[in-house]
Design an enzyme around this catalytic site. Structure first.
Site, PDB file in Angstrom:
ATOM      1  N   PHE A 124     -15.660  -4.093  -2.983  1.00 45.86           N
ATOM      2  CA  PHE A 124     -14.927  -3.910  -1.727  1.00 45.86           C
ATOM      3  C   PHE A 124     -15.948  -3.792  -0.591  1.00 45.86           C
ATOM      4  CE2 PHE A 124     -12.270  -1.343   1.237  1.00 45.86           C
ATOM      5  CZ  PHE A 124     -11.172  -2.180   1.294  1.00 45.86           C
ATOM      6  N   ASP A 195     -16.358   3.031  -8.569  1.00 39.66           N
ATOM      7  CA  ASP A 195     -15.252   3.150  -7.619  1.00 39.66           C
ATOM      8  C   ASP A 195     -13.967   2.812  -8.385  1.00 39.66           C
ATOM      9  OD1 ASP A 195     -13.258   2.724  -5.720  1.00 39.66           O
ATOM     10  OD2 ASP A 195     -14.641   1.877  -4.239  1.00 39.66           O
ATOM     11  N   TYR A 220      -4.041   7.090  -2.160  1.00 42.31           N
ATOM     12  CA  TYR A 220      -2.859   6.540  -1.474  1.00 42.31           C
ATOM     13  C   TYR A 220      -2.401   5.222  -2.092  1.00 42.31           C
ATOM     14  CZ  TYR A 220      -6.560   4.066   1.157  1.00 42.31           C
ATOM     15  OH  TYR A 220      -7.661   3.335   1.502  1.00 42.31           O
ATOM     16  N   LYS A 221      -3.132   4.735  -3.107  1.00 44.17           N
ATOM     17  CA  LYS A 221      -2.706   3.503  -3.783  1.00 44.17           C
ATOM     18  C   LYS A 221      -1.819   3.898  -4.970  1.00 44.17           C
ATOM     19  CE  LYS A 221      -6.640   0.983  -1.966  1.00 44.17           C
ATOM     20  NZ  LYS A 221      -8.054   0.701  -2.081  1.00 44.17           N
ATOM     21  N   ARG A 369      -1.253 -11.275  -2.954  1.00 43.01           N
ATOM     22  CA  ARG A 369      -1.496 -10.248  -3.954  1.00 43.01           C
ATOM     23  C   ARG A 369      -0.219  -9.453  -4.212  1.00 43.01           C
ATOM     24  NH1 ARG A 369      -5.933  -5.555  -3.038  1.00 43.01           N
ATOM     25  NH2 ARG A 369      -4.419  -5.118  -1.400  1.00 43.01           N
TER      26      ARG A 369
END
Ligand SMILES: *Cc1c(COP(=O)(O)O)cnc(C)c1O
Length: 410
Positions: A124, A195, A220-221, A369
């Site tokens: 990322f 990560d 928050y995912k 996605r």
């Protein structure tokens, strides 16, 4: 496969009752829980209580009375269970980017003779920026080296201070072999940071089984903590006495209320907290963690694997002729919980789907996605989403001007 087959799968789904714990918007098929998880009903009650009673009435006494002060550790222990970490090894604070700076600075300080932070091109971007920022701050004493994901294991040499990787690729869903890469890093004397942004709450992770040094992750995912909810970080108990981040603060002081002029790190993972955290986010996340009671990550993952495979199969059968192809790994047992498709008009197709209530997201340059979150995604959702995609593509419904206006968040 027919729609009634999907309904039959839902009837015997052991996670079907978990779906009731979430406030799912009517008429929507939400396949973006990998970017922002849906609202747990328990969080509504908890946040309301915080605002009206804890903040509204009890004010400052709430730090003790309602346990605000200890929440980063309390929630940390709940997250620890999902990622194979022991109690007192996970703290909740700040963002992934900030936590990554903290653990990366602590890790390079533990390997002062070495000059390389190794990562891969699938990582990322924010993670890479953090490493670049630290490198600049250290006057180039450490340099970020980026290789292709599949080259990582061979690139781990004895110049490497820290290997810094994201376990599940946010686009291709490719998963690194945590066990093998961690073992290789340790074999040459390097440290490793994982990560887990697209892994925690999505795939089975065992930080202690592979003896990972550090980890960071998102709440928050897949953990449904709410927009901007604090991230988490893990420090292996073996390193807790020696690891100290470059970014510290009074929340990580051994005696915060002594207000001494000199920093003295607290024991354990608590020293990785820097300052005061937003309690509205924190209690929403705490309540969201209740949904994980009794959940086996292996069983959850096997539902995700089924849903990813089912969606891909339906799309390939129906939409192949419209220029849609799978992006990334086809081995569904070796990948994360989302599916990425390529299409020339990916952005417009996603916008057309959203207008029909099917929510996925776009990633540059041409990726669509779709995240599958087995706590609340049903098999019928998966079936219907594939049907909507077929309609949008076969009738070229994406081909309208309003669907190609790019917004700031894609
Ligand atoms: C979502 C995500 C982040 C987010 O970082 P923040 O600093 O919390 O905004 C970081 N890394 C990865 C791999 C992600 O998927």
């Amino acid at each position: 496969m027919k729609r009634k087959d999907a309904l039959a799968l839902d009837r015997v789904d052991p996670f079907a009752k978990k779906r009731k714990l979430f406030k799912l918007p009517k008429g929507k098929i939400y396949l973006d829980g990998n970017s922002l998880g849906v609202l747990p009903k328990a969080s509504i009650v908890r946040v309301k209580h915080l605002v009206e009673v804890e903040w509204g009435q009890d004010l400052i006494t709430s730090w003790n009375k309602h346990g605000w002060w200890n929440l980063p550790q309390v929630i940390g222990d709940k997250i620890a269970k999902l990622v194979g970490a022991p109690p007192n090894s996970v703290a909740v604070a700040d963002t992934i980017s900030v936590n990554l700076f903290k653990v990366l600075s602590a890790a390079v300080a533990l390997r002062p003779q070495r000059s390389v932070v190794l990562s891969d091109s699938g990582n990322f971007p924010s993670d890479l920026y953090v490493a670049q920022g630290l490198s600049q701050f250290m006057d180039g004493k450490v340099e970020l080296k980026i290789v292709e994901p599949k080259q990582i294991i061979n690139a781990i040499s004895d110049e490497v201070a820290v290997v810094m990787l994201t376990e599940t690729d946010y686009r291709s869903a490719y998963r690194h072999d945590m066990q093998a890469i961690t073992a290789k890093a340790h074999c040459v004397g390097a440290l490793i940071i994982w990560d887990l942004a697209h892994s925690a709450g999505a795939v089975p992770i065992d930080l202690m089984a592979c003896d990972a040094d550090f980890a960071v992750g998102c709440t928050y995912k897949y953990l449904n903590g709410g927009p901007g909810a604090q991230a988490f970080l893990f420090v292996n108990p073996r390193l807790q006495p020696s690891a100290v981040p470059a970014l510290v603060g009074w929340w990580g002081h051994v005696k915060p209320f002594a207000f001494s002029t000199d920093f003295e790190p607290a024991d354990g993972v608590r020293r990785f907290q820097s300052g005061t955290q937003g309690m509205i986010n924190m209690v929403a996340l705490d309540a969201a963690m209740d949904a994980w009671k009794g959940v086996s990550m292996e069983r959850l993952y096997s539902k995700a694997v089924k849903q990813c495979a089912m969606f891909t199969e339906l799309v390939e059968q129906q939409c192949g002729e419209f220029g849609v192809t799978l992006y990334g790994n086809r081995d569904f047992h070796q990948r994360g919980s989302h599916v990425c498709l390529q299409h020339e008009q990916a952005y417009a197709v996603i916008q057309a789907l959203i207008s029909r209530g099917v929510v996925g997201d776009f990633r540059t340059p041409n990726l669509m996605r779709f995240g599958f979150t087995p706590l609340y995604t049903s098999y019928v959702d998966v079936f219907d989403a594939a049907q909507h995609l077929y309609e949008v593509l076969s009738k070229r419904l994406w081909n309208r001007k309003k669907f190609s206006n790019k917004q700031s968040v894609t």
